[in-house]
Design a protein around this motif. Structure first.
Motif, PDB file in Angstrom:
ATOM      1  N   THR A  43      21.218  -4.163  89.112  1.00 42.09           N
ATOM      2  CA  THR A  43      21.087  -5.277  88.075  1.00 42.09           C
ATOM      3  C   THR A  43      20.838  -4.403  86.659  1.00 42.09           C
ATOM      4  O   THR A  43      20.661  -4.961  85.669  1.00 42.09           O
ATOM      5  CB  THR A  43      19.697  -6.226  88.300  1.00 42.09           C
ATOM      6  N   ASP A  44      20.588  -2.964  86.823  1.00 39.83           N
ATOM      7  CA  ASP A  44      20.360  -2.385  85.486  1.00 39.83           C
ATOM      8  C   ASP A  44      21.599  -1.899  85.065  1.00 39.83           C
ATOM      9  O   ASP A  44      22.656  -1.617  85.856  1.00 39.83           O
ATOM     10  CB  ASP A  44      19.451  -0.806  85.892  1.00 39.83           C
ATOM     11  N   LYS A  45      21.612  -1.339  83.719  1.00 43.94           N
ATOM     12  CA  LYS A  45      22.729  -1.095  83.118  1.00 43.94           C
ATOM     13  C   LYS A  45      23.336   0.289  83.672  1.00 43.94           C
ATOM     14  O   LYS A  45      24.632   0.716  83.662  1.00 43.94           O
ATOM     15  CB  LYS A  45      22.662  -0.938  81.523  1.00 43.94           C
ATOM     16  N   HIS A  46      22.555   1.166  84.373  1.00 40.37           N
ATOM     17  CA  HIS A  46      23.201   2.441  84.903  1.00 40.37           C
ATOM     18  C   HIS A  46      23.476   2.345  86.373  1.00 40.37           C
ATOM     19  O   HIS A  46      23.994   3.439  86.815  1.00 40.37           O
ATOM     20  CB  HIS A  46      21.864   3.718  84.583  1.00 40.37           C
ATOM     21  N   ARG A  47      23.246   1.151  86.819  1.00 39.26           N
ATOM     22  CA  ARG A  47      23.860   0.948  88.130  1.00 39.26           C
ATOM     23  C   ARG A  47      23.124   1.579  89.067  1.00 39.26           C
ATOM     24  O   ARG A  47      23.830   2.363  89.960  1.00 39.26           O
ATOM     25  CB  ARG A  47      25.417   0.736  88.321  1.00 39.26           C
ATOM     26  N   LYS A  48      21.984   1.863  88.978  1.00 38.40           N
ATOM     27  CA  LYS A  48      21.099   2.863  89.983  1.00 38.40           C
ATOM     28  C   LYS A  48      20.744   2.411  91.270  1.00 38.40           C
ATOM     29  O   LYS A  48      20.269   1.201  91.384  1.00 38.40           O
ATOM     30  CB  LYS A  48      19.831   3.212  89.084  1.00 38.40           C
ATOM     31  N   THR A  49      21.139   3.401  92.075  1.00 38.05           N
ATOM     32  CA  THR A  49      20.994   3.138  93.456  1.00 38.05           C
ATOM     33  C   THR A  49      20.005   3.739  94.235  1.00 38.05           C
ATOM     34  O   THR A  49      19.449   3.649  95.437  1.00 38.05           O
ATOM     35  CB  THR A  49      22.399   3.298  94.596  1.00 38.05           C
ATOM     36  N   ASP A  50      19.382   5.107  93.541  1.00 39.75           N
ATOM     37  CA  ASP A  50      18.468   5.815  94.172  1.00 39.75           C
ATOM     38  C   ASP A  50      17.261   6.079  93.226  1.00 39.75           C
ATOM     39  O   ASP A  50      17.040   5.668  92.060  1.00 39.75           O
ATOM     40  CB  ASP A  50      18.992   7.001  94.629  1.00 39.75           C
ATOM     41  N   ASP A  51      16.130   6.411  93.584  1.00 37.88           N
ATOM     42  CA  ASP A  51      14.823   6.727  92.882  1.00 37.88           C
ATOM     43  C   ASP A  51      13.902   7.695  93.458  1.00 37.88           C
ATOM     44  O   ASP A  51      14.387   8.091  94.534  1.00 37.88           O
ATOM     45  CB  ASP A  51      14.025   5.184  92.516  1.00 37.88           C
ATOM     46  N   TYR A  52      13.122   8.428  92.550  1.00 36.18           N
ATOM     47  CA  TYR A  52      12.170   9.259  93.235  1.00 36.18           C
ATOM     48  C   TYR A  52      11.433   8.897  94.506  1.00 36.18           C
ATOM     49  O   TYR A  52      10.869   7.566  94.511  1.00 36.18           O
ATOM     50  CB  TYR A  52      11.099   9.708  92.300  1.00 36.18           C
ATOM     51  N   ALA A  53      10.997   9.645  95.452  1.00 43.41           N
ATOM     52  CA  ALA A  53      10.436   9.255  96.548  1.00 43.41           C
ATOM     53  C   ALA A  53       8.713   8.940  95.975  1.00 43.41           C
ATOM     54  O   ALA A  53       8.353  10.037  95.344  1.00 43.41           O
ATOM     55  CB  ALA A  53      10.417  10.260  97.705  1.00 43.41           C
ATOM     56  N   PHE A  54       8.091   8.059  96.658  1.00 43.65           N
ATOM     57  CA  PHE A  54       6.526   7.843  96.213  1.00 43.65           C
ATOM     58  C   PHE A  54       5.915   9.179  97.050  1.00 43.65           C
ATOM     59  O   PHE A  54       6.635   9.671  98.016  1.00 43.65           O
ATOM     60  CB  PHE A  54       5.860   6.897  97.099  1.00 43.65           C
ATOM     61  N   SER A  55       5.086   9.978  96.420  1.00 41.83           N
ATOM     62  CA  SER A  55       4.536  10.927  96.855  1.00 41.83           C
ATOM     63  C   SER A  55       5.121  12.349  96.582  1.00 41.83           C
ATOM     64  O   SER A  55       4.678  13.323  96.943  1.00 41.83           O
ATOM     65  CB  SER A  55       4.147  11.117  98.275  1.00 41.83           C
ATOM     66  N   GLY A  56       6.328  12.247  96.009  1.00 39.08           N
ATOM     67  CA  GLY A  56       7.040  13.372  95.502  1.00 39.08           C
ATOM     68  C   GLY A  56       7.845  13.959  96.670  1.00 39.08           C
ATOM     69  O   GLY A  56       8.283  13.304  97.483  1.00 39.08           O
ATOM     70  N   GLY A  57       8.069  15.245  96.429  1.00 37.69           N
ATOM     71  CA  GLY A  57       9.155  15.840  97.474  1.00 37.69           C
ATOM     72  C   GLY A  57      10.257  15.768  97.156  1.00 37.69           C
ATOM     73  O   GLY A  57      10.640  15.015  96.048  1.00 37.69           O
ATOM     74  N   ALA A  58      11.052  16.832  97.602  1.00 39.26           N
ATOM     75  CA  ALA A  58      12.439  17.037  97.191  1.00 39.26           C
ATOM     76  C   ALA A  58      13.446  15.803  97.510  1.00 39.26           C
ATOM     77  O   ALA A  58      13.338  15.050  98.713  1.00 39.26           O
ATOM     78  CB  ALA A  58      12.956  18.137  97.735  1.00 39.26           C
ATOM     79  N   GLY A  59      14.471  15.347  96.482  1.00 45.68           N
ATOM     80  CA  GLY A  59      15.196  14.744  97.079  1.00 45.68           C
ATOM     81  C   GLY A  59      14.988  13.202  96.629  1.00 45.68           C
ATOM     82  O   GLY A  59      13.814  12.786  96.369  1.00 45.68           O
ATOM     83  N   MET A  60      16.093  12.351  96.220  1.00 43.57           N
ATOM     84  CA  MET A  60      16.144  11.135  95.779  1.00 43.57           C
ATOM     85  C   MET A  60      16.241  10.189  96.926  1.00 43.57           C
ATOM     86  O   MET A  60      16.748  10.472  98.121  1.00 43.57           O
ATOM     87  CB  MET A  60      17.236  10.810  95.046  1.00 43.57           C
ATOM     88  N   VAL A  61      15.546   8.932  96.870  1.00 41.84           N
ATOM     89  CA  VAL A  61      15.648   7.925  98.100  1.00 41.84           C
ATOM     90  C   VAL A  61      16.544   6.643  97.542  1.00 41.84           C
ATOM     91  O   VAL A  61      16.458   6.221  96.460  1.00 41.84           O
ATOM     92  CB  VAL A  61      14.188   7.247  98.508  1.00 41.84           C
ATOM     93  N   MET A  62      17.568   6.070  98.572  1.00 42.59           N
ATOM     94  CA  MET A  62      18.283   5.011  98.093  1.00 42.59           C
ATOM     95  C   MET A  62      17.282   3.780  98.085  1.00 42.59           C
ATOM     96  O   MET A  62      16.452   3.466  99.008  1.00 42.59           O
ATOM     97  CB  MET A  62      19.332   4.662  99.095  1.00 42.59           C
ATOM     98  N   MET A  63      17.150   2.948  96.897  1.00 42.96           N
ATOM     99  CA  MET A  63      16.411   1.921  96.736  1.00 42.96           C
ATOM    100  C   MET A  63      16.660   0.792  97.567  1.00 42.96           C
ATOM    101  O   MET A  63      17.642   0.350  97.963  1.00 42.96           O
ATOM    102  CB  MET A  63      16.463   1.529  95.252  1.00 42.96           C
ATOM    103  N   ILE A  64      15.497   0.099  97.892  1.00 48.00           N
ATOM    104  CA  ILE A  64      15.813  -1.158  98.639  1.00 48.00           C
ATOM    105  C   ILE A  64      16.499  -2.286  98.272  1.00 48.00           C
ATOM    106  O   ILE A  64      17.126  -2.978  98.804  1.00 48.00           O
ATOM    107  CB  ILE A  64      14.206  -1.843  99.125  1.00 48.00           C
ATOM    108  N   GLU A  65      16.139  -2.648  96.817  1.00 46.70           N
ATOM    109  CA  GLU A  65      16.831  -3.795  96.182  1.00 46.70           C
ATOM    110  C   GLU A  65      18.222  -4.140  96.366  1.00 46.70           C
ATOM    111  O   GLU A  65      18.786  -5.028  96.855  1.00 46.70           O
ATOM    112  CB  GLU A  65      16.383  -4.199  94.621  1.00 46.70           C
ATOM    113  N   PRO A  66      19.016  -3.215  95.833  1.00 49.37           N
ATOM    114  CA  PRO A  66      20.541  -3.363  95.817  1.00 49.37           C
ATOM    115  C   PRO A  66      21.063  -3.570  97.365  1.00 49.37           C
ATOM    116  O   PRO A  66      21.918  -4.226  97.493  1.00 49.37           O
ATOM    117  CB  PRO A  66      21.219  -1.935  95.323  1.00 49.37           C
ATOM    118  N   ILE A  67      20.457  -2.629  98.130  1.00 50.47           N
ATOM    119  CA  ILE A  67      20.938  -2.761  99.608  1.00 50.47           C
ATOM    120  C   ILE A  67      20.598  -4.002 100.182  1.00 50.47           C
ATOM    121  O   ILE A  67      21.292  -4.787 100.846  1.00 50.47           O
ATOM    122  CB  ILE A  67      20.481  -1.550 100.543  1.00 50.47           C
ATOM    123  N   ALA A  68      19.428  -4.501 100.069  1.00 55.77           N
ATOM    124  CA  ALA A  68      18.846  -5.742 100.610  1.00 55.77           C
ATOM    125  C   ALA A  68      19.653  -6.813 100.122  1.00 55.77           C
ATOM    126  O   ALA A  68      20.212  -7.962 100.641  1.00 55.77           O
ATOM    127  CB  ALA A  68      17.311  -5.981 100.176  1.00 55.77           C
TER     128      ALA A  68
END
Ligand code: ADE
Length: 231
Positions: A43-68
């Motif tokens: 729903t955002d203008k960048h059509r973002k499907t991933d975000d930073y992991a809670f607690s940090g650590g390497a790598g992005m995580v695919m977000m729940i909203e677009p998938i759901a």
């Protein structure tokens, strides 16, 4: 059969699904494959499907909203036999699984990326996780293409008699016997005489013997009762 695939790289499927047997199966109306661009469910203008992991650590995580949102839109239209997440953590795919999926009506496949998908999707929405081998691919797309190829060719009517899946390696837990075509001799390398004998019984016995010998040599695990395929 209908297969819905959720992915951020739908173009990756163009080659594998537009050639050979998978193309023929679609043209014959035996399978419908629908690709869904996950970014269409943002729903955002960048059509973002991933975000930073809670607690940090390497790598992005695919977000729940677009998938759901995408899963909800699809499940509102029809019931799915299985909602599959392609993941190296999943059950190891084999011919037995391919056979059983080939008899299903509707399958949904989610392809992940980056460090993985928000765990709540796996916990609440996914019904099956499948791995195509103990190695890590950069995304689920190639794994999904492998899965679809091996399942679709087994759908009744997809293969003609001449290419019947019944004689495939693994179909009866045996490796296929060797096959030959013309010329009968090449550089002095001869086709086994028995295959030219015209004696169907002897030929079938030979093929079975070859299959058993090859399986014992190359994949002895297939011959064990209750095998759990380590080879
Ligand atoms: N995604 C990344 N690696 C995979 C694998 N080995 N099997 C299925 N999905 C994957």
């Amino acid at each position: 059969m209908r297969i819905d695939i959720i992915t951020i790289f739908p173009e990756m499927f163009e080659g594998p699904f537009s050639e050979s047997i998978i193309k023929r199966a679609q043209n014959k109306g035996l399978v419908e494959i629908h690709l869904h661009q996950l970014r269409d469910y943002t729903t955002d203008k960048h059509r973002k499907t991933d975000d930073y992991a809670f607690s940090g650590g390497a790598g992005m995580v695919m977000m729940i909203e677009p998938i759901a949102r995408c899963i909800d839109a699809l499940t509102a239209e029809r019931k799915y036999d299985e909602l599959i997440y392609m993941s190296p953590d999943g059950d190891l795919f084999d011919q037995k699984m391919a056979n059983s999926y080939s008899l299903k009506g509707n399958l949904m496949i989610l392809c992940g990326h980056y460090k993985g998908i928000d765990e709540r999707i796996r916990e609440h929405l996914i019904t099956k996780e499948i791995s195509i081998g103990n190695y890590v691919l950069s995304g689920g797309e190639l794994a999904a293409a492998v899965f679809v190829d091996s399942v679709v060719r087994l759908i009744p009517g997809v293969l003609g008699d001449e290419t019947s899946a019944l004689s495939d390696s693994f179909q009866n837990d045996l490796i296929s016997p060797p096959v030959y075509t013309r010329p009968r001799a090449f550089r002095g390398w001869e086709v086994p005489d028995i295959l030219l004998s015209g004696n169907e019984k002897l030929i079938n016995d030979w093929k079975l013997e070859q299959s058993l010998k090859r399986t014992a040599e190359r994949k002895p695990g297939l011959l064990k009762e209750d095998n759990d395929r380590k080879d």
